[in-house]
Design an enzyme around this catalytic site. Sequence first.
Site, PDB file in Angstrom:
ATOM      1  N   ASP A  61       0.829  -1.363  -0.151  1.00  0.00           N
ATOM      2  CA  ASP A  61      -0.069  -0.016  -0.138  1.00  0.00           C
ATOM      3  C   ASP A  61       0.844   1.267   0.036  1.00  0.00           C
ATOM      4  O   ASP A  61       1.152   1.951   1.090  1.00  0.00           O
ATOM      5  CB  ASP A  61      -1.103  -0.060   1.270  1.00  0.00           C
ATOM      6  CG  ASP A  61      -1.950  -1.131   1.128  1.00  0.00           C
ATOM      7  OD1 ASP A  61      -2.311  -1.165   0.074  1.00  0.00           O
ATOM      8  OD2 ASP A  61      -2.378  -1.808   1.995  1.00  0.00           O
ATOM      9  N   LYS A  76       0.283  -7.870  -3.203  1.00  0.00           N
ATOM     10  CA  LYS A  76      -1.118  -7.229  -3.554  1.00  0.00           C
ATOM     11  C   LYS A  76      -0.874  -5.739  -4.073  1.00  0.00           C
ATOM     12  O   LYS A  76      -0.193  -4.927  -3.375  1.00  0.00           O
ATOM     13  CB  LYS A  76      -1.901  -7.222  -2.504  1.00  0.00           C
ATOM     14  CG  LYS A  76      -3.305  -6.647  -2.755  1.00  0.00           C
ATOM     15  CD  LYS A  76      -4.337  -6.863  -1.594  1.00  0.00           C
ATOM     16  CE  LYS A  76      -4.330  -5.850  -0.571  1.00  0.00           C
ATOM     17  NZ  LYS A  76      -4.789  -4.607  -0.864  1.00  0.00           N
ATOM     18  N   ASP A 103      -5.672  -5.842  -6.980  1.00  0.00           N
ATOM     19  CA  ASP A 103      -6.938  -5.501  -5.965  1.00  0.00           C
ATOM     20  C   ASP A 103      -7.498  -4.433  -6.509  1.00  0.00           C
ATOM     21  O   ASP A 103      -7.233  -3.087  -5.597  1.00  0.00           O
ATOM     22  CB  ASP A 103      -6.308  -5.290  -4.573  1.00  0.00           C
ATOM     23  CG  ASP A 103      -7.399  -5.317  -3.598  1.00  0.00           C
ATOM     24  OD1 ASP A 103      -8.716  -5.409  -3.812  1.00  0.00           O
ATOM     25  OD2 ASP A 103      -7.229  -4.858  -2.278  1.00  0.00           O
ATOM     26  N   HIS A 131     -16.337  -2.804 -10.403  1.00  0.00           N
ATOM     27  CA  HIS A 131     -17.766  -3.022 -10.221  1.00  0.00           C
ATOM     28  C   HIS A 131     -18.236  -1.869 -11.412  1.00  0.00           C
ATOM     29  O   HIS A 131     -18.061  -0.731 -11.240  1.00  0.00           O
ATOM     30  CB  HIS A 131     -18.124  -2.450  -8.895  1.00  0.00           C
ATOM     31  CG  HIS A 131     -19.399  -2.248  -8.555  1.00  0.00           C
ATOM     32  ND1 HIS A 131     -19.925  -2.009  -7.165  1.00  0.00           N
ATOM     33  CD2 HIS A 131     -20.413  -2.944  -9.107  1.00  0.00           C
ATOM     34  CE1 HIS A 131     -21.379  -2.116  -7.136  1.00  0.00           C
ATOM     35  NE2 HIS A 131     -21.769  -2.700  -8.245  1.00  0.00           N
ATOM     36  N   ILE A 185     -20.811  -1.932 -15.420  1.00  0.00           N
ATOM     37  CA  ILE A 185     -21.615  -2.951 -16.244  1.00  0.00           C
ATOM     38  C   ILE A 185     -20.893  -4.184 -16.819  1.00  0.00           C
ATOM     39  O   ILE A 185     -19.758  -4.008 -16.786  1.00  0.00           O
ATOM     40  CB  ILE A 185     -22.417  -2.164 -17.300  1.00  0.00           C
ATOM     41  CG1 ILE A 185     -21.049  -1.632 -18.290  1.00  0.00           C
ATOM     42  CG2 ILE A 185     -23.260  -0.991 -17.063  1.00  0.00           C
ATOM     43  CD1 ILE A 185     -21.550  -0.977 -19.416  1.00  0.00           C
ATOM     44  N   PRO A 186     -21.376  -5.367 -16.853  1.00  0.00           N
ATOM     45  CA  PRO A 186     -20.883  -6.361 -17.367  1.00  0.00           C
ATOM     46  C   PRO A 186     -19.710  -6.205 -18.504  1.00  0.00           C
ATOM     47  O   PRO A 186     -18.411  -6.911 -18.245  1.00  0.00           O
ATOM     48  CB  PRO A 186     -21.836  -7.300 -17.719  1.00  0.00           C
ATOM     49  CG  PRO A 186     -23.137  -7.161 -16.835  1.00  0.00           C
ATOM     50  CD  PRO A 186     -22.956  -5.446 -16.712  1.00  0.00           C
ATOM     51  N   THR A 198     -17.778  -3.559 -19.299  1.00  0.00           N
ATOM     52  CA  THR A 198     -16.801  -2.780 -18.950  1.00  0.00           C
ATOM     53  C   THR A 198     -16.040  -3.598 -17.778  1.00  0.00           C
ATOM     54  O   THR A 198     -14.751  -3.735 -17.922  1.00  0.00           O
ATOM     55  CB  THR A 198     -17.247  -1.713 -18.163  1.00  0.00           C
ATOM     56  OG1 THR A 198     -18.136  -1.223 -19.349  1.00  0.00           O
ATOM     57  CG2 THR A 198     -15.936  -0.750 -17.887  1.00  0.00           C
ATOM     58  N   ARG A 217      -3.219  -9.874  12.267  1.00  0.00           N
ATOM     59  CA  ARG A 217      -2.350  -9.428  13.240  1.00  0.00           C
ATOM     60  C   ARG A 217      -1.749 -10.408  13.849  1.00  0.00           C
ATOM     61  O   ARG A 217      -2.180 -11.318  14.296  1.00  0.00           O
ATOM     62  CB  ARG A 217      -3.127  -8.190  14.063  1.00  0.00           C
ATOM     63  CG  ARG A 217      -3.358  -7.127  13.335  1.00  0.00           C
ATOM     64  CD  ARG A 217      -2.122  -6.213  12.663  1.00  0.00           C
ATOM     65  NE  ARG A 217      -2.560  -4.958  12.017  1.00  0.00           N
ATOM     66  CZ  ARG A 217      -2.831  -5.039  10.708  1.00  0.00           C
ATOM     67  NH1 ARG A 217      -2.956  -6.164   9.985  1.00  0.00           N
ATOM     68  NH2 ARG A 217      -2.938  -3.860  10.061  1.00  0.00           N
ATOM     69  N   GLN A 241      -7.365  -1.762  12.029  1.00  0.00           N
ATOM     70  CA  GLN A 241      -8.107  -2.715  11.606  1.00  0.00           C
ATOM     71  C   GLN A 241      -8.899  -3.296  13.027  1.00  0.00           C
ATOM     72  O   GLN A 241      -8.473  -3.237  14.288  1.00  0.00           O
ATOM     73  CB  GLN A 241      -7.280  -4.238  11.535  1.00  0.00           C
ATOM     74  CG  GLN A 241      -6.363  -4.000   9.988  1.00  0.00           C
ATOM     75  CD  GLN A 241      -7.546  -4.342   8.954  1.00  0.00           C
ATOM     76  OE1 GLN A 241      -8.600  -4.382   8.972  1.00  0.00           O
ATOM     77  NE2 GLN A 241      -6.742  -4.283   7.783  1.00  0.00           N
ATOM     78  N   GLY A 256      -0.542  -6.579   5.535  1.00  0.00           N
ATOM     79  CA  GLY A 256       0.185  -5.335   4.951  1.00  0.00           C
ATOM     80  C   GLY A 256       1.249  -4.760   6.307  1.00  0.00           C
ATOM     81  O   GLY A 256       2.384  -5.311   6.157  1.00  0.00           O
ATOM     82  N   ARG A 257       0.984  -3.719   6.985  1.00  0.00           N
ATOM     83  CA  ARG A 257       1.577  -3.108   7.898  1.00  0.00           C
ATOM     84  C   ARG A 257       2.325  -4.203   8.694  1.00  0.00           C
ATOM     85  O   ARG A 257       3.731  -3.831   8.931  1.00  0.00           O
ATOM     86  CB  ARG A 257       0.924  -2.039   8.456  1.00  0.00           C
ATOM     87  CG  ARG A 257       0.685  -0.802   7.610  1.00  0.00           C
ATOM     88  CD  ARG A 257      -0.636  -0.183   8.056  1.00  0.00           C
ATOM     89  NE  ARG A 257      -1.976  -0.877   7.936  1.00  0.00           N
ATOM     90  CZ  ARG A 257      -2.927  -0.338   8.604  1.00  0.00           C
ATOM     91  NH1 ARG A 257      -3.151   0.823   9.014  1.00  0.00           N
ATOM     92  NH2 ARG A 257      -3.944  -1.153   8.402  1.00  0.00           N
TER      93      ARG A 257
HETATM   94  O1  C5P Z   1      -1.635  -2.986   6.670  1.00  0.00           O
HETATM   95  P1  C5P Z   1      -2.761  -4.114   6.668  1.00  0.00           P
HETATM   96  O2  C5P Z   1      -2.414  -5.643   7.203  1.00  0.00           O
HETATM   97  O3  C5P Z   1      -4.073  -3.783   7.444  1.00  0.00           O
HETATM   98  O4  C5P Z   1      -3.529  -4.178   5.214  1.00  0.00           O
HETATM   99  C1  C5P Z   1      -4.398  -5.010   4.870  1.00  0.00           C
HETATM  100  C2  C5P Z   1      -5.011  -4.640   3.500  1.00  0.00           C
HETATM  101  O5  C5P Z   1      -6.142  -5.324   3.082  1.00  0.00           O
HETATM  102  C3  C5P Z   1      -4.966  -3.479   2.871  1.00  0.00           C
HETATM  103  O6  C5P Z   1      -4.580  -3.220   1.690  1.00  0.00           O
HETATM  104  C4  C5P Z   1      -6.490  -3.179   2.916  1.00  0.00           C
HETATM  105  O7  C5P Z   1      -6.933  -2.361   1.685  1.00  0.00           O
HETATM  106  C5  C5P Z   1      -6.807  -4.542   2.510  1.00  0.00           C
HETATM  107  N1  C5P Z   1      -8.320  -4.710   2.923  1.00  0.00           N
HETATM  108  C6  C5P Z   1      -8.760  -4.887   4.265  1.00  0.00           C
HETATM  109  N2  C5P Z   1     -10.058  -5.160   4.642  1.00  0.00           N
HETATM  110  C7  C5P Z   1     -10.884  -5.566   3.875  1.00  0.00           C
HETATM  111  C8  C5P Z   1     -10.502  -5.699   2.532  1.00  0.00           C
HETATM  112  C9  C5P Z   1      -9.173  -5.204   2.212  1.00  0.00           C
HETATM  113  O8  C5P Z   1      -7.977  -4.680   5.169  1.00  0.00           O
HETATM  114  N3  C5P Z   1     -12.105  -5.922   4.039  1.00  0.00           N
END
Ligand code: C5P
Length: 233
Positions: free
Chosen positions: A11, A33, A60, A64, A66-67, A69, A180, A189, A209-210
């Site tokens: 991200d 991702k 990712d 969303h 029309i079909p 597109t 986590r 989160q 991610g983080r």
């Molecule tokens: O840094 P972190 O682990 O929170 O990143 C989670 C990733 O998953 C981010 O790219 C976030 O946009 C994505 N995501 C999420 N929850 C969702 C869908 C996608 O955290 N329901």
Amino acid sequence: MKNPKIIVALDYSHARDALAIAALLDPALCRVKVGKELFTASGPAVVEALRKKGFEVFLDLKFHDIPHTVSMACRAAAQLGVWMVNVHASGGRAMMQAAREAMTVEKRPPLLVAVTVLTSLAATDLKEVGMEGDPQAAVLRLALLAQSAGLDGVVCSAQEATVLGQACGPSFCLVTPGIRLAEGGSDDQKRIMTPQAALQAGAHYLVIGRPITQAKDPRAMLQHIDRQMHEST
Ligand code: C5P
């Protein structure tokens, strides 16, 4: 062939930052991702650069529309050589089927998964946009719709994985963010789960991610999580 379960969320708004982190990661242990921020800023070039480094890419972009597109966008994603791509299940059956069909003509079509209900939406938010009722019921309904439209799986919170696994069966792919470590913080989160618990709940792939990208040593953290996951299986 290896099938790493960890998908590291890159991200970032600059390709150089995403590629700098990727350089510390091992494609044998994770996929990556690319989301809306990075793709809008850097475009297909960053996907290509990540693939050149040996990474499989989850694009990712949550299409969303029309079909027609959406199907053409999914085909374009397939032609980029990504491993996984996603759409919103609320785009409906025809949209999802069109996406599926458009990609089957590709030699190695990516996995196609759906977002059910965004986890940022509470019951009151859903009501405002005309979705009455229990959000969990909507998640289940949309997951079953995605499955019957021929999709490979859904993105869901790990808390939903057990129910969705039971309803959709073991081969329907569950991709879970909100992961986590037991010893770490939760950032923004709300509904989090450890990697081991998510796997036990039936998650196939974990979006992290983080906890990895902001670790002091991302490479060591990836190895640590990978080891923990293998201990629990
Ligand atoms: O840094 P972190 O682990 O929170 O990143 C989670 C990733 O998953 C981010 O790219 C976030 O946009 C994505 N995501 C999420 N929850 C969702 C869908 C996608 O955290 N329901």
